[in-house]
Design an enzyme around this catalytic site. Sequence first.
Site, PDB file in Angstrom:
ATOM      1  N   CYS A  90      -5.998   0.356   7.037  1.00 40.95           N
ATOM      2  CA  CYS A  90      -5.847   0.832   5.659  1.00 40.95           C
ATOM      3  C   CYS A  90      -6.942   1.841   5.304  1.00 40.95           C
ATOM      4  O   CYS A  90      -8.138   1.538   5.370  1.00 40.95           O
ATOM      5  CB  CYS A  90      -5.906  -0.350   4.695  1.00 40.95           C
ATOM      6  SG  CYS A  90      -5.740   0.109   2.954  1.00 40.95           S
ATOM      7  N   ARG A  92       2.925   5.015   6.329  1.00 39.60           N
ATOM      8  CA  ARG A  92       3.331   4.313   7.556  1.00 39.60           C
ATOM      9  C   ARG A  92       3.839   2.902   7.302  1.00 39.60           C
ATOM     10  O   ARG A  92       4.249   2.213   8.244  1.00 39.60           O
ATOM     11  CB  ARG A  92       2.142   4.255   8.525  1.00 39.60           C
ATOM     12  CG  ARG A  92       1.608   5.618   8.946  1.00 39.60           C
ATOM     13  CD  ARG A  92       0.256   5.486   9.632  1.00 39.60           C
ATOM     14  NE  ARG A  92      -0.769   5.008   8.700  1.00 39.60           N
ATOM     15  CZ  ARG A  92      -2.027   4.730   9.038  1.00 39.60           C
ATOM     16  NH1 ARG A  92      -2.406   4.888  10.304  1.00 39.60           N
ATOM     17  NH2 ARG A  92      -2.900   4.308   8.138  1.00 39.60           N
ATOM     18  N   ASP A 145       0.408   3.830   1.689  1.00 38.87           N
ATOM     19  CA  ASP A 145       0.364   4.465   3.007  1.00 38.87           C
ATOM     20  C   ASP A 145       1.777   4.772   3.509  1.00 38.87           C
ATOM     21  O   ASP A 145       2.666   3.911   3.492  1.00 38.87           O
ATOM     22  CB  ASP A 145      -0.354   3.524   3.984  1.00 38.87           C
ATOM     23  CG  ASP A 145      -0.732   4.202   5.286  1.00 38.87           C
ATOM     24  OD1 ASP A 145       0.174   4.696   5.984  1.00 38.87           O
ATOM     25  OD2 ASP A 145      -1.928   4.232   5.625  1.00 38.87           O
ATOM     26  N   HIS A 190      -2.297  -3.795   5.183  1.00 41.48           N
ATOM     27  CA  HIS A 190      -2.012  -3.386   6.557  1.00 41.48           C
ATOM     28  C   HIS A 190      -3.288  -3.007   7.272  1.00 41.48           C
ATOM     29  O   HIS A 190      -4.222  -2.462   6.661  1.00 41.48           O
ATOM     30  CB  HIS A 190      -1.019  -2.215   6.589  1.00 41.48           C
ATOM     31  CG  HIS A 190      -1.569  -0.939   6.021  1.00 41.48           C
ATOM     32  ND1 HIS A 190      -2.148   0.039   6.804  1.00 41.48           N
ATOM     33  CD2 HIS A 190      -1.642  -0.495   4.738  1.00 41.48           C
ATOM     34  CE1 HIS A 190      -2.538   1.046   6.025  1.00 41.48           C
ATOM     35  NE2 HIS A 190      -2.250   0.748   4.774  1.00 41.48           N
ATOM     36  N   CYS A 203       0.835  -1.195   0.000  1.00 37.41           N
ATOM     37  CA  CYS A 203       0.000   0.000   0.000  1.00 37.41           C
ATOM     38  C   CYS A 203       0.874   1.251   0.000  1.00 37.41           C
ATOM     39  O   CYS A 203       1.975   1.251   0.547  1.00 37.41           O
ATOM     40  CB  CYS A 203      -0.911  -0.011   1.234  1.00 37.41           C
ATOM     41  SG  CYS A 203      -2.055   1.401   1.317  1.00 37.41           S
TER      42      CYS A 203
END
Length: 207
Positions: A103, A48, A46, A100, A44
């Site tokens: 999400c 993080r 993202d 994750h 992803c």
Amino acid sequence: MIVTTLKPLLAKNRSWALQRRQRNPDYFKKFLHQQKPHSLWIGCSDSRVPAEVLTGSHPGELFVHRNIANMVLEEDDNLLSVLQYALFFLGVTRIVLSGHYGCGGVEAALNLPGSGLEDQDSALARRIKRLRDDIQSGLATETSPEARLDRLVEANVRAQFARLVTSEPVRQIWQSGQPLEVFGCVYDLRSGHLKELISQSAQEPCL
């Protein structure tokens, strides 16, 4: 002229490069003329969940593709070109597809009805609508909001994994007899742990 907001990133980059050279003067020379990653990471976007950081990998070890909600779509030339290059030109022997918990893409798909994306015809809206279709079977689950989102994240990994292992590049590798392991994983933002949900190492026979 360099934009002011870029300066902290450049400073961190110089510090990082200096530390690597101090520890090993040949650190950058090692990968200067070639790359031989052992794995392709599909994850992803993202911020993080940076693949190299959470796996403790060094430059040259991972070939990485990231998109919203780690989706595998047959019409996505970007992902398919990365997949083809990793398998046929770099010779990776492992693919890790990782979602994750927490999400935002999965949460947006869950909350799509009545949201601003529902009536849009944009790239983001189309992807979220496709994602909602992929997790449709888990939407009716009766549980706490956090647990429900966790289960939908896992459902999304399994849906994208199913599409990945039937993709043309992966099937060609397995049909040729070359070794390739494919893993579906989920990363837990709360603990920092990566866990395996599903794996496959050969093409399943047609029924």
